[in-house]
Design an enzyme around this catalytic site. Structure first.
Site, PDB file in Angstrom:
ATOM      1  N   SER A  44       0.802  -1.226   0.000  1.00 14.69           N
ATOM      2  CA  SER A  44       0.000   0.000   0.000  1.00 14.69           C
ATOM      3  C   SER A  44       0.835   1.277   0.000  1.00 14.69           C
ATOM      4  O   SER A  44       0.314   2.340  -0.298  1.00 14.69           O
ATOM      5  CB  SER A  44      -0.953   0.012   1.202  1.00 14.69           C
ATOM      6  OG  SER A  44      -0.220   0.137   2.401  1.00 14.69           O
ATOM      7  N   HIS A  83       1.097   4.383   6.677  1.00 13.07           N
ATOM      8  CA  HIS A  83       0.512   5.242   5.648  1.00 13.07           C
ATOM      9  C   HIS A  83       0.946   6.687   5.839  1.00 13.07           C
ATOM     10  O   HIS A  83       1.483   7.052   6.878  1.00 13.07           O
ATOM     11  CB  HIS A  83      -1.013   5.137   5.646  1.00 13.07           C
ATOM     12  CG  HIS A  83      -1.518   3.898   4.979  1.00 13.07           C
ATOM     13  ND1 HIS A  83      -2.828   3.527   5.017  1.00 13.07           N
ATOM     14  CD2 HIS A  83      -0.887   2.939   4.255  1.00 13.07           C
ATOM     15  CE1 HIS A  83      -2.988   2.390   4.354  1.00 13.07           C
ATOM     16  NE2 HIS A  83      -1.810   2.019   3.888  1.00 13.07           N
ATOM     17  N   ASP A 108      -7.967   6.284   4.441  1.00 15.18           N
ATOM     18  CA  ASP A 108      -8.059   5.143   5.360  1.00 15.18           C
ATOM     19  C   ASP A 108      -9.295   5.127   6.244  1.00 15.18           C
ATOM     20  O   ASP A 108      -9.355   4.335   7.187  1.00 15.18           O
ATOM     21  CB  ASP A 108      -6.826   5.120   6.275  1.00 15.18           C
ATOM     22  CG  ASP A 108      -5.555   4.821   5.519  1.00 15.18           C
ATOM     23  OD1 ASP A 108      -5.637   4.386   4.361  1.00 15.18           O
ATOM     24  OD2 ASP A 108      -4.476   5.020   6.100  1.00 15.18           O
TER      25      ASP A 108
END
Length: 166
Positions: A44, A83, A108
């Site tokens: 990701s 992230h 998210d």
């Protein structure tokens, strides 16, 4: 192997494990994070980080900025998520963050706990990424995902301990 050699081997093994534990706890105190080193488990965050990269975290900043790469944990989920901070808000001296993976199409919000719209910087963050080593953490992924590799490694360790002459 006599008793003295067995005790020496046991104490050496105990020394290795206790040294590793002390090193981990020292890093945890210095970085102010319960997990100062994490392994990237998904794609990701590509192209910034690849699966298997080891990340070094620091959790001594009072504020994160948009663009910082953070590691956070969600209640009820055991795996930390890596992230980038997409947006930040301030609410009563709290910094609230919205994150998104570089390789993901959406933010998210769907990953957060129910009724949670932002991450609380003080409660949810494990740390901010300050450095990395590429692909070295892939061994941990292989051990956790491949049963044969895990048992093969354990077997090799057992055989080496059994046949060592020291």
């Amino acid at each position: 192997m006599n008793l003295r050699q067995q005790i020496t081997q046991f104490l050496t093994l105990a020394y290795v494990f206790s040294s590793a534990f002390m090193l981990w706890k020292t890093l945890s105190v210095i970085a102010n994070s319960h997990s100062p080193i994490v392994v990237v488990l998904s794609g990701s965050m590509e192209p910034a980080f690849q699966r298997g990269d080891i990340l070094f975290l620091w959790n001594r900043e009072n504020r994160q900025k948009v663009g910082d790469i953070v590691v956070y944990e969600i209640d009820g989920k055991s795996i930390p998520i890596v992230h980038r901070v997409l947006r930040e808000h301030h609410n009563n001296e709290k910094q609230l963050l919205l994150t998104k993976g570089d390789n993901n199409a959406v933010d998210d919000l769907s990953l957060y706990a129910k009724k949670q719209q932002y991450l609380n910087q003080k409660e949810d963050l494990v740390g901010t990424v300050k450095g990395y080593l590429p692909f070295i953490g892939y061994v941990t992924i292989l051990i956790s995902e491949n049963v044969y590799f895990k048992y093969g490694m354990l077997g090799l360790l057992g055989l080496s301990a059994l046949f060592s002459n020291e």
